[in-house]
Design a protein around this motif. Structure first.
Motif, PDB file in Angstrom:
ATOM      1  N   UNK A  89       0.834  -1.207   0.000  1.00  0.00           N
ATOM      2  CA  UNK A  89       0.000   0.000   0.000  1.00  0.00           C
ATOM      3  C   UNK A  89       0.870   1.258   0.000  1.00  0.00           C
ATOM      4  N   UNK A  90       0.405   2.290  -0.672  1.00  0.00           N
ATOM      5  CA  UNK A  90       1.135   3.548  -0.737  1.00  0.00           C
ATOM      6  C   UNK A  90       0.316   4.665  -0.095  1.00  0.00           C
ATOM      7  N   UNK A  91       1.000   5.745   0.240  1.00  0.00           N
ATOM      8  CA  UNK A  91       0.324   6.977   0.638  1.00  0.00           C
ATOM      9  C   UNK A  91       0.084   7.761  -0.653  1.00  0.00           C
ATOM     10  N   UNK A  92      -1.157   8.085  -0.936  1.00  0.00           N
ATOM     11  CA  UNK A  92      -1.464   8.777  -2.186  1.00  0.00           C
ATOM     12  C   UNK A  92      -0.794  10.153  -2.203  1.00  0.00           C
ATOM     13  N   UNK A  93      -0.072  10.484  -3.281  1.00  0.00           N
ATOM     14  CA  UNK A  93       0.682  11.738  -3.342  1.00  0.00           C
ATOM     15  C   UNK A  93      -0.195  12.914  -3.783  1.00  0.00           C
ATOM     16  N   UNK A  94      -0.956  13.453  -2.854  1.00  0.00           N
ATOM     17  CA  UNK A  94      -1.774  14.624  -3.161  1.00  0.00           C
ATOM     18  C   UNK A  94      -0.877  15.853  -3.300  1.00  0.00           C
ATOM     19  N   UNK A  95      -1.418  16.902  -3.932  1.00  0.00           N
ATOM     20  CA  UNK A  95      -0.646  18.144  -4.090  1.00  0.00           C
ATOM     21  C   UNK A  95      -0.196  18.692  -2.743  1.00  0.00           C
ATOM     22  N   UNK A  96      -1.079  18.608  -1.748  1.00  0.00           N
ATOM     23  CA  UNK A  96      -0.761  19.149  -0.429  1.00  0.00           C
ATOM     24  C   UNK A  96       0.385  18.373   0.220  1.00  0.00           C
ATOM     25  N   UNK A  97       0.330  17.056   0.140  1.00  0.00           N
ATOM     26  CA  UNK A  97       1.375  16.226   0.750  1.00  0.00           C
ATOM     27  C   UNK A  97       2.717  16.419   0.053  1.00  0.00           C
ATOM     28  N   UNK A  98       2.679  16.516  -1.260  1.00  0.00           N
ATOM     29  CA  UNK A  98       3.923  16.700  -2.020  1.00  0.00           C
ATOM     30  C   UNK A  98       4.520  18.074  -1.720  1.00  0.00           C
ATOM     31  N   UNK A  99       3.676  19.101  -1.648  1.00  0.00           N
ATOM     32  CA  UNK A  99       4.159  20.446  -1.338  1.00  0.00           C
ATOM     33  C   UNK A  99       4.792  20.495   0.052  1.00  0.00           C
ATOM     34  N   UNK A 100       4.201  19.800   1.001  1.00  0.00           N
ATOM     35  CA  UNK A 100       4.751  19.766   2.359  1.00  0.00           C
ATOM     36  C   UNK A 100       6.109  19.077   2.373  1.00  0.00           C
ATOM     37  N   UNK A 101       6.275  18.059   1.551  1.00  0.00           N
ATOM     38  CA  UNK A 101       7.554  17.353   1.474  1.00  0.00           C
ATOM     39  C   UNK A 101       8.625  18.265   0.873  1.00  0.00           C
ATOM     40  N   UNK A 102       8.277  19.018  -0.167  1.00  0.00           N
ATOM     41  CA  UNK A 102       9.238  19.884  -0.846  1.00  0.00           C
ATOM     42  C   UNK A 102       9.737  20.993   0.075  1.00  0.00           C
ATOM     43  N   UNK A 103       8.936  21.383   1.067  1.00  0.00           N
ATOM     44  CA  UNK A 103       9.353  22.430   1.999  1.00  0.00           C
ATOM     45  C   UNK A 103      10.580  22.018   2.821  1.00  0.00           C
ATOM     46  N   UNK A 104      10.889  20.720   2.838  1.00  0.00           N
ATOM     47  CA  UNK A 104      12.028  20.236   3.621  1.00  0.00           C
ATOM     48  C   UNK A 104      13.358  20.433   2.899  1.00  0.00           C
ATOM     49  N   UNK A 105      13.321  20.990   1.685  1.00  0.00           N
ATOM     50  CA  UNK A 105      14.559  21.270   0.943  1.00  0.00           C
ATOM     51  C   UNK A 105      14.513  22.679   0.378  1.00  0.00           C
TER      52      UNK A 105
END
Length: 433
Positions: free
Chosen positions: A119-135
């Protein structure tokens, strides 16, 4: 170079590889290369079998093999072969999927093999944007490429989300994915190893101790899994197109993602990252590529030096490279009881003492494929090895620097693993924060 020189050329390979030429045309380089297809297997077969392949038919055109080769070199280009640029079917996927239920989206990812089938965590725009904030890197920045398919920071964030990573893991994942193009895919069981060094091991909770290779640490699991998802999806390695290994490798689920137990290194023994040229204070992730993974049968004994057991096991490898992952107790024995002041001394001893018969060396299909051309060119020591009687003992590890040691584990039992993984330079993680 051949194209610029105007030299007519035809590609030739086993049919299991050649079948993917259309994919290479669409997503690799856009060039309609002419191929001929030989039966498989090729490596390890007697000359009589190779002779029958040459005297047989091209498995793509059905023509006699030599006629197919001559035709491919001499016949004028067709209209199809004169096309330039990427074909329409190579158009990029849309950036966003249409909204749907979670169940339907999970099924879609599986149907398209955009997953490792966990199973995966669905990559929504919000989740992806939050991840990108870490770089501090921009979403469109390129990390690596798979032919015409580019792996960007945003795509890396998608894979990190899918793997279940927390944002603090993202810089390490980004550094790792700069090497995602090396994700193992071969006719034999190729795989990868991910080793993390430096203070970031403790900051992220990357396991270096007890049960280091088991499913007991979040960071090890999701960082390793991100590498798999990127390698599979960006490389489009699916059973329908790019996957053609006979057996595959179970190691590819998390790519032996571990940290080195630097705190329990014997005095004088440096971390892998330092051996590869970095500072001990650097946060580094190193990617290994190889095929073999052999576990020690039991614990090492003081009465029988562990380096002799390791030497005996290394006879099963090709000789191109070796990485030994050993518990700190083994490293302690080697340093304190047997006098190896550092990892380099151990590597040098093994390079001088691992011996196999010439017949065994050339009987390995990887060696016969990779080093026979050097032997035919007269390059040493391969030319001499090829002429030697089969029972002649040779030393296959010609470069001691390709023998690496990683100390990891709980300091509980004198066990170790032997692999043929070869490491590159290592990537600085802090450059991706």
């Amino acid at each position: 170079t051949l194209e610029l020189s105007g030299i007519p050329t035809v590609g030739a390979a086993g049919i299991n590889v050649v079948r993917f030429k259309d994919y290479d045309l669409q997503y690799g380089n856009g060039m309609p290369i002419r191929y001929v297809g030989f039966p498989f297997p090729v490596a390890g077969q007697p000359k009589s079998v190779h002779k029958s392949y040459v005297e047989g038919k091209d498995l793509l055109s059905g023509k006699p093999m030599m006629q197919a080769i001559i035709d491919a070199i001499t016949l004028p280009l067709t209209g199809e072969e004169k096309k330039k640029g990427m074909p329409p079917e190579a158009a990029a996927e849309p950036r966003l999927l249409k909204p749907d239920t979670e169940a339907n989206l999970q099924r879609l990812f599986k149907e398209r093999e955009w997953t490792d089938f966990y199973p995966i965590v669905l990559p929504t725009e919000e989740r992806v944007a939050a991840m990108i904030k870490a770089t501090s890197r921009k979403p469109g920045e390129k990390l690596s490429s798979f032919g015409a398919r580019e792996l960007t920071v945003e795509k890396a964030a998608i894979y990190a989300v899918m793997a279940g990573a927390r944002p603090e893991f993202f810089p390490t994942i980004l550094a790792t994915l700069t090497q995602a193009g090396s994700f193992g895919n071969s006719t034999s069981s190729m795989a990868n190893m991910i080793v993390v060094n430096g203070p970031i091991r403790k900051e992220l909770g990357i396991n270096a101790g007890t049960d280091v290779m088991g499913p007991f640490a979040e960071a090890n699991t999701v960082i390793g899994r991100s590498f798999t998802l990127a390698g599979k999806i960006m490389g489009d390695i699916t059973l329908k197109s790019g996957a053609y290994s006979s057996l595959g490798s179970n190691l590819q689920y998390n790519n032996i993602c571990i940290a080195e137990n630097e705190e329990l290194l014997p005095q004088g023994w440096e971390p892998l990252s330092v051996e590869l040229g970095h500072k001990r204070t650097d946060n580094v992730v190193s990617i290994g590529v190889g095929w073999s993974y052999i576990s020690s049968v039991g614990e090492a004994q003081l009465s029988h030096p562990p380096h002799m057991l390791i030497r005996d096991y290394m006879r099963a490898l090709t000789g191109m490279a070796a990485t030994i992952v050993m518990d700190p107790t083994v490293a302690g024995l080697l340093k304190n009881a047997h006098g190896f002041k550092n990892k380099a001394e151990l590597g040098q001893w093994l390079a001088k003492n691992v011996e196999v018969s010439a017949g065994t060396y050339w009987g390995n299909g990887v060696n016969s494929t990779a080093t026979s051309p050097m032997a035919f060119q007269g390059l040493e020591p391969y030319a001499t090895w090829m002429k030697a009687p089969p029972e002649t003992l040779i030393k296959p590890f010609t470069n001691a620097k390709t023998i690496n040691v990683v100390v990891a584990g709980g300091n509980i039992q004198t066990t170790w693993f032997l692999t043929d993984f070869r490491f590159g330079r290592g990537i600085l993680i802090d450059e991706w924060k």
